[in-house]
Design a protein around this motif. Structure first.
Motif, PDB file in Angstrom:
ATOM      1  N   ARG A   1     -12.972  -4.031   4.118  1.00  0.00           N
ATOM      2  CA  ARG A   1     -14.385  -4.280   3.816  1.00  0.00           C
ATOM      3  C   ARG A   1     -14.552  -4.627   2.341  1.00  0.00           C
ATOM      4  O   ARG A   1     -13.989  -3.954   1.478  1.00  0.00           O
ATOM      5  CB  ARG A   1     -15.190  -3.027   4.139  1.00  0.00           C
ATOM      6  CG  ARG A   1     -16.674  -3.324   4.368  1.00  0.00           C
ATOM      7  CD  ARG A   1     -17.429  -2.106   4.733  1.00  0.00           C
ATOM      8  NE  ARG A   1     -17.821  -1.394   3.511  1.00  0.00           N
ATOM      9  CZ  ARG A   1     -18.085  -0.104   3.464  1.00  0.00           C
ATOM     10  NH1 ARG A   1     -17.979   0.620   4.550  1.00  0.00           N
ATOM     11  NH2 ARG A   1     -18.432   0.481   2.351  1.00  0.00           N
TER      12      ARG A   1
ATOM     13  N   GLU B   1     -16.277  -4.194  -0.767  1.00  0.00           N
ATOM     14  CA  GLU B   1     -17.215  -3.210  -1.307  1.00  0.00           C
ATOM     15  C   GLU B   1     -18.146  -3.854  -2.328  1.00  0.00           C
ATOM     16  O   GLU B   1     -19.321  -3.497  -2.445  1.00  0.00           O
ATOM     17  CB  GLU B   1     -16.451  -2.056  -1.985  1.00  0.00           C
ATOM     18  CG  GLU B   1     -15.443  -1.342  -1.101  1.00  0.00           C
ATOM     19  CD  GLU B   1     -16.102  -0.434  -0.081  1.00  0.00           C
ATOM     20  OE1 GLU B   1     -17.300  -0.135  -0.226  1.00  0.00           O
ATOM     21  OE2 GLU B   1     -15.423  -0.046   0.896  1.00  0.00           O
TER      22      GLU B   1
ATOM     23  N   TRP C   1      -3.505  -3.692  -6.251  1.00  0.00           N
ATOM     24  CA  TRP C   1      -3.982  -2.388  -5.781  1.00  0.00           C
ATOM     25  C   TRP C   1      -4.341  -1.490  -6.944  1.00  0.00           C
ATOM     26  O   TRP C   1      -3.684  -1.503  -7.974  1.00  0.00           O
ATOM     27  CB  TRP C   1      -2.915  -1.710  -4.921  1.00  0.00           C
ATOM     28  CG  TRP C   1      -2.906  -2.223  -3.524  1.00  0.00           C
ATOM     29  CD1 TRP C   1      -2.144  -3.225  -3.035  1.00  0.00           C
ATOM     30  CD2 TRP C   1      -3.727  -1.783  -2.450  1.00  0.00           C
ATOM     31  NE1 TRP C   1      -2.433  -3.446  -1.708  1.00  0.00           N
ATOM     32  CE2 TRP C   1      -3.396  -2.568  -1.319  1.00  0.00           C
ATOM     33  CE3 TRP C   1      -4.717  -0.795  -2.314  1.00  0.00           C
ATOM     34  CZ2 TRP C   1      -4.015  -2.406  -0.082  1.00  0.00           C
ATOM     35  CZ3 TRP C   1      -5.312  -0.631  -1.076  1.00  0.00           C
ATOM     36  CH2 TRP C   1      -4.975  -1.426   0.020  1.00  0.00           C
TER      37      TRP C   1
ATOM     38  N   GLY D   1     -10.083   7.798  -4.360  1.00  0.00           N
ATOM     39  CA  GLY D   1     -10.605   6.423  -4.393  1.00  0.00           C
ATOM     40  C   GLY D   1      -9.534   5.412  -4.727  1.00  0.00           C
ATOM     41  O   GLY D   1      -9.820   4.327  -5.221  1.00  0.00           O
TER      42      GLY D   1
ATOM     43  N   THR E   1       0.845  -1.199   0.000  1.00  0.00           N
ATOM     44  CA  THR E   1       0.000   0.000   0.000  1.00  0.00           C
ATOM     45  C   THR E   1       0.877   1.244   0.000  1.00  0.00           C
ATOM     46  O   THR E   1       0.546   2.253  -0.592  1.00  0.00           O
ATOM     47  CB  THR E   1      -0.891   0.049   1.256  1.00  0.00           C
ATOM     48  OG1 THR E   1      -0.040   0.076   2.401  1.00  0.00           O
ATOM     49  CG2 THR E   1      -1.784  -1.155   1.327  1.00  0.00           C
TER      50      THR E   1
ATOM     51  N   SER F   1     -11.806  -2.595   0.253  1.00  0.00           N
ATOM     52  CA  SER F   1     -11.260  -1.294   0.667  1.00  0.00           C
ATOM     53  C   SER F   1     -10.023  -1.513   1.533  1.00  0.00           C
ATOM     54  O   SER F   1      -9.734  -2.632   1.964  1.00  0.00           O
ATOM     55  CB  SER F   1     -12.304  -0.507   1.461  1.00  0.00           C
ATOM     56  OG  SER F   1     -12.441  -1.113   2.739  1.00  0.00           O
ATOM     57  N   LYS F   2      -9.322  -0.426   1.833  1.00  0.00           N
ATOM     58  CA  LYS F   2      -8.086  -0.529   2.619  1.00  0.00           C
ATOM     59  C   LYS F   2      -8.364  -1.049   4.032  1.00  0.00           C
ATOM     60  O   LYS F   2      -7.509  -1.682   4.638  1.00  0.00           O
ATOM     61  CB  LYS F   2      -7.414   0.846   2.668  1.00  0.00           C
ATOM     62  CG  LYS F   2      -5.979   0.783   3.134  1.00  0.00           C
ATOM     63  CD  LYS F   2      -5.292   2.133   3.056  1.00  0.00           C
ATOM     64  CE  LYS F   2      -3.848   1.983   3.527  1.00  0.00           C
ATOM     65  NZ  LYS F   2      -3.140   3.243   3.551  1.00  0.00           N
ATOM     66  N   SER F   3      -9.570  -0.789   4.504  1.00  0.00           N
ATOM     67  CA  SER F   3      -9.902  -1.245   5.857  1.00  0.00           C
ATOM     68  C   SER F   3     -10.303  -2.726   5.874  1.00  0.00           C
ATOM     69  O   SER F   3     -10.540  -3.300   6.937  1.00  0.00           O
ATOM     70  CB  SER F   3     -11.052  -0.404   6.413  1.00  0.00           C
ATOM     71  OG  SER F   3     -12.174  -0.539   5.542  1.00  0.00           O
TER      72      SER F   3
ATOM     73  N   GLU G   1      -7.797   3.852  -2.658  1.00  0.00           N
ATOM     74  CA  GLU G   1      -7.564   2.957  -1.528  1.00  0.00           C
ATOM     75  C   GLU G   1      -8.360   1.657  -1.639  1.00  0.00           C
ATOM     76  O   GLU G   1      -8.948   1.200  -0.658  1.00  0.00           O
ATOM     77  CB  GLU G   1      -7.940   3.676  -0.224  1.00  0.00           C
ATOM     78  CG  GLU G   1      -7.224   5.001  -0.027  1.00  0.00           C
ATOM     79  CD  GLU G   1      -5.742   4.822   0.294  1.00  0.00           C
ATOM     80  OE1 GLU G   1      -5.429   4.611   1.462  1.00  0.00           O
ATOM     81  OE2 GLU G   1      -4.915   4.871  -0.625  1.00  0.00           O
ATOM     82  N   ILE G   2      -8.441   1.083  -2.829  1.00  0.00           N
ATOM     83  CA  ILE G   2      -9.106  -0.224  -2.954  1.00  0.00           C
ATOM     84  C   ILE G   2      -8.192  -1.175  -3.722  1.00  0.00           C
ATOM     85  O   ILE G   2      -7.283  -0.744  -4.429  1.00  0.00           O
ATOM     86  CB  ILE G   2     -10.474  -0.135  -3.693  1.00  0.00           C
ATOM     87  CG1 ILE G   2     -10.295   0.431  -5.112  1.00  0.00           C
ATOM     88  CG2 ILE G   2     -11.503   0.647  -2.916  1.00  0.00           C
ATOM     89  CD1 ILE G   2     -11.488   0.202  -6.007  1.00  0.00           C
TER      90      ILE G   2
END
Length: 777
Positions: free
Chosen positions: A97, A99, A64, A76, A23, A93-95, A78-79
């Motif tokens: 989740r 999407e 990425w 956007g 990342t 997503s970066k967290s 960060e996916i």
């Protein structure tokens, strides 16, 4: 250069790790068959579970979304796309989740790759299909269907073509439906992994035949490795396109772009299923079959210049060794070193945040300034300043750390420039266009503005390599370029009112380099080591070019070698196996350039007489004519037996006025229009007419005579004599028309010509008197 690898004692994943992705320079995500996505922070050495995936999701590939497109930070970004065995790909997503999950293929989705600007995602399936999806996950098209699984896929640098595997074959398919598909047998076993570099346009493939291979974008084999013990399971280009990494069972290799290996590591990893480089190209991560994640960074990188050898010993430490006295200096940096360059008496080092400039005279006090982006992908040095490609911008700095200029060029991807597509001299920057490779943009180094009328140099076919000469005045700046046919051309950077006159000076040229202290060019031409002692002679006297070239057998270099540098009298060449070979060039041409550049013509003659070398005399003849030094040129041309040119130089020396001398020197180098313009400007109409008569340009001679209402009878008389000598009749209508009304009398004509010369002598005498009077005042 080698990779320093590190593995944890115990693996963090319980099953095999299938894919990894960075990342940032210090943060990595890894996915495994234990359904966990782990987040690795290299700064703090922490590892945390980002998310546990559903039990039916077995991840295969992770990519990425591109962080910056043409250097602009994307919103956007960060996916990442995650492909899995259940026939779906997931946008995560970066967290952590998910999407969106999209049903993509029957069977596993074996690969997923965003294109370079993030506008499309391509997926490859076990069902033999290739599908292109929009950024939001909507199906756009099915690009291909075949009977065998597609194990790996890669985008072309322009995102207009796609490379994919088809059993033992590689296929390059353009997105345009009607365009030609390129397909070739690449390996003797199933191909497992491919990668395509955006910077150098080279293709990398590895397969079950235990070999890795390097191809150009036309499918020509450039390198094939020896057979390894196990299948090649991973290949990956470094972001700058200079290196690549290759992974196999318990094997990690770091290689140069031409294929030879820098280092071989044997870590206990099981098979390496995926390799990923960090964006700055200093670190590498590998997904291991035994649940480990392998980390590696580059150490022991070397730079050499004259008597200095510099080695990157640790991430933040360099060692400078002076080989003359064995003095050693250690340079420490705050952050890790990303790029470095050593030339022209200066070392330029960029770290993740700063740029350090050292002088070779003083290694203790560097000049330090902050960088804007911090992702420098290229450093190019000239004598007075250096250039950084930083994100999407090109910056020129002086060695005192002052920003000199930042040339702007519309729509060009600066992040994929390499050392062959950009060149710098003290006053000029040349950049080959990234979208249309026939175009070379030329900028003023001091201002960053386009040179002249702003029009770029456009070659007839794609240009592969550009290089600016390093010495002399800005008006005499030349650029050498090698095109796709491996022809070498030379042209002037500043046109000075003329169209780009481009001269071919070599063919079958693989590589080239300019000397750092004189405008001497060396290259490998048709398996011969070739030195053009004075390439600019083509602008003065084309016939001299072959006489100013030195060649010798280049079998010691092997094919195809790369020129590394040409410093002083030493040329350094890198062979195909990676070894460096040095060869010496005669010091006399460099001395000759130095003497003629400072107007020491007697010394130049002395060195030619001492060396007794015809190539040196030929160089001196060209240099003397370029500097309008007629006496020296006369001696030099006499030494190489060019009697006709010696006579012509004597004729020029006897001309009464400076303007007619200048015009005939222009005529000597084949510039007829410029010679005519010079004479007309000086009101020497008869001379202008006479040069066209001498060249048998009858129509132009008559046109000038009629236009200026003088010497029409002279032109007609010479024309009649010419026709009589050859026993021909007049057929030209204009000459027939004028010969009716004009009487030809040779005595009158001779008298008029004498008068013209007398007038010119008088004018020349008056101007010299005026000059001497003004000097006295």
């Amino acid at each position: 250069m080698r990779l320093k690898t590190s593995l944890l004692k115990e693996p963090k994943h319980r099953e095999l790790v299938s894919c990894v992705g960075w990342t940032s320079a210090d943060e990595l995500y890894s996915c495994s068959d234990d359904h966990h996505i782990l987040k690795w922070n290299l700064f703090t050495n922490d590892t945390s579970v980002l998310v546990k995936l559903q039990d039916e999701i077995y991840p295969i590939d992770l990519h990425w979304f591109p962080k910056n497109v043409s250097g602009k930070k994307q919103a956007g970004a960060e996916i990442f796309a995650l492909t899995s065995t259940d026939g779906k790909f997931h946008l995560v997503s970066k967290s952590g989740r998910i999407e969106k999950s999209v049903e993509a293929h029957r069977g596993a989705v074996l690969a997923g790759r965003w294109n370079h600007d993030g506008t499309a995602l391509i997926t490859a399936g076990e069902d033999g299909q290739l599908k292109i999806w929009s950024k939001s996950g909507m199906l756009r098209s099915t690009l291909a269907q075949q009977g065998t699984p597609v194990y790996s896929v890669a985008w072309a640098p322009d995102s207009g073509r796609v490379l994919y595997t088809s059993g033992r074959q590689l296929v390059v398919k353009p997105l345009q439906p009607s365009a030609k598909v390129l397909q070739w047998k690449a390996h003797d076993g199933v191909i497992l992994k491919v990668d395509w570099s955006a910077v150098n346009d080279l293709i990398l493939s590895g397969g079950e035949d235990c070999k890795y291979k390097v191809w150009d974008s036309y499918g020509r084999l450039l390198f094939s490795s020896s057979t390894h013990d196990y299948p090649i399971t991973a290949v990956a280009w470094a972001p700058d396109g200079e290196l690549f990494a290759m992974g196999s069972f318990h094997t990690l290799r770091l290689c140069d772009k031409t294929g030879w290996s820098y280092s071989l590591e044997k870590p206990s990893t099981g098979s390496l299923f995926s390799l990923a480089w960090s964006a700055d190209g200093t670190q590498l991560a590998g997904a291991c079959g035994n649940g480990h994640v392998l980390f590696a960074h580059i150490v022991e990188q070397r730079w050499e210049w004259k008597n200095f050898e510099i080695t990157l010993t640790k991430r933040r430490t360099m060692q400078v060794r002076n080989v003359l006295n064995d003095a050693v200096d250690v340079l420490e940096f705050r952050d890790r070193v990303i790029k470095a360059s050593l030339a022209h008496g200066h070392l330029v080092v960029t770290t993740s945040l700063q740029c350090y400039v050292y002088s070779a005279k003083n290694w203790n006090t560097p000049l330090i300034f902050d960088l804007k982006e911090g992702t420098v992908s290229l450093i190019v040095q000239a004598e007075r300043h250096f250039l950084l490609v930083d994100g999407a911008e090109v910056y020129v700095y002086s060695y005192e750390g002052r920003l000199v200029s930042s040339p702007k060029s519309l729509g060009m991807r600066m992040d994929i420039l390499n050392s062959q597509s950009i060149s710098l001299s003290n006053d000029t920057i040349a950049i080959r266009d990234t979208s249309d490779e026939r175009v070379v943009f030329l900028f003023e180094a001091q201002t960053g503005k386009a040179i002249g009328d702003g029009k770029p140099l456009i070659h007839k076919i794609e240009v592969v390599f550009i290089a600016l000469d390093q010495c002399g005045s800005p008006n005499d700046r030349r650029i050498a370029l090698i095109d796709k046919n491996r022809d070498l051309y030379l042209t002037s950077v500043r046109k000075l009112g003329r169209a780009h006159s481009i001269h071919k000076i070599g063919s079958m040229v693989d590589t080239m380099a300019w000397n750092d202290t004189a405008n001497i060019l060396c290259g490998i031409q048709d398996n011969k080591f070739t030195v053009w002692y004075y390439p600019s002679v083509v602008f003065m006297d084309k016939d001299l070019l072959p006489k100013t070239i030195f060649t010798k057998d280049s079998s010691e270099f092997s094919r195809p070698p790369q020129m590394v540098s040409y410093v002083g009298t030493q040329v350094t060449v890198r062979r195909v196996d990676g070894s460096l070979v040095c060869t010496a060039v005669s010091p006399y041409p460099t001395l000759l350039h130095e003497y003629t550049g400072s107007g020491r013509w007697e010394d130049a003659l002395r060195i030619c007489r001492f060396a007794k070398d015809q190539t040196l005399w030929s160089c001196l003849a060209g240099l003397a004519m370029a500097n309008k030094e007629l006496s020296t040129a006369e001696v030099a041309y006499a030494a190489i037996g060019e009697t006709d040119k010696v006579q012509y130089i004597n004729f020029i020396k006897d001309l009464p006025s400076r303007d007619s001398c200048l015009a005939h020197i222009l005529l000597f180098s084949g510039q007829v229009q410029e010679a005519e313009a010079t004479l007309l400007q000086a009101n020497l109409i008869y001379h202008a007419i006479q040069i066209h008569i001498n060249l048998y340009n009858w129509d132009r001679a008559l046109e000038l005579a009629v236009k200026y209402k003088t010497h029409v009878d002279t032109v007609l008389a010479h024309r009649q004599k010419f026709l009589q000598d050859f026993g021909k009749q007049e057929t030209n209508k204009r000459f027939l028309q004028y010969s009716e009304g004009v009487e030809v009398d040779w005595e009158k004509i001779q008298a008029k010509i004498e008068m013209e010369f007398a007038k010119e002598r008088e004018k020349a005498a008056n101007s010299s008197v005026r000059n001497s009077v003004s000097i006295r005042r």
